[in-house]
Scaffold this active site. Sequence first.
Site: not given
Length: 314
Positions: A197, A41, A126, A225, A96, A12, A167
């Site tokens: 996201c 990750h 996060e 991840s 991000c 992304c 996200t």
Amino acid sequence: MKIVLANPRGFCAGVDRAISIVERALELYKAPIYVRHEVVHNRFVVEGLKQRGAIFVEELSEVPDDNIVIFSAHGVSQAVRTEAKERALTVFDATCPLVTKVHMEVARASKKSIEVVLIGHAGHPEVEGTMGQYASEAGGMYLVETPEDVEKLIVQDPNNLHYVSQTTLSVDETADVIDELRRVFPKIQGPRKDDICYATQNRQDAVRDMAGQVDVMIVVGSKNSSNSNRLRELSEKLGTTSYLIDCPEELKEEWLTNQAKVGVTAGASAPEELVNQIIEQVKVFGGTTVDELKGREENMFFEVPKELQIKTVS
């Protein structure tokens, strides 16, 4: 055995930016470059950056004085930023921008002493970074993961409450938690736009479109991840046997035995190079033609910091 490729898949804009920040820092300032936590990750990506001179650490105390440190795409708490500033470390922030958006929502609520509920997975970097944006002693911030967590949640003022989310969660599961939050706390407020996201949403939509067309699903991504795990879980939920693998060596031939179609997708932190390697391994086990499905086009792009856009260090 046909191979069906999900679209979109893989990197992304936030991951592209984070990796570019590390690569450009290495190019401009030379090794070693310290990175707090894995920048994204994905083991394949991290090992490649290590070979070029990146040193991954979990705490700033592991970064020697007068060095460069990069914050990972997952973001960091205000306490980490303060520590870096106090030590006068040179910082490049690979957080991000979509995570930063959530951080700003929390910071705004904190300034107004509005309590905040974060939907997310405990222990994920996060989540730790987002929780670390809240500083008001008059309010409070709470972490929930399931509708059951919401039922047990006790807040100070149900009429002065806001929610945000990690996200990279499952869109469906997050919707269930939000529904429960609104049932238990009718006056709770949320972001103007969903915090999930665009890339997480698009990759999950692609899996929804593909799951019924294939006999088995291979998700390319690392075990740590979040968004890759959600892809595997979603595919399983839709009735397709699914596996999460980190490299071609993890693919097992018995998974593909007597299967007519195998689907391949990749989490947002998995590079296309790795996807191609795994497709080649599927071919070794009997894969033939590769059919790439049509999907939502992605044109999102995030700039790297200005200091890293120059070609030479003055």
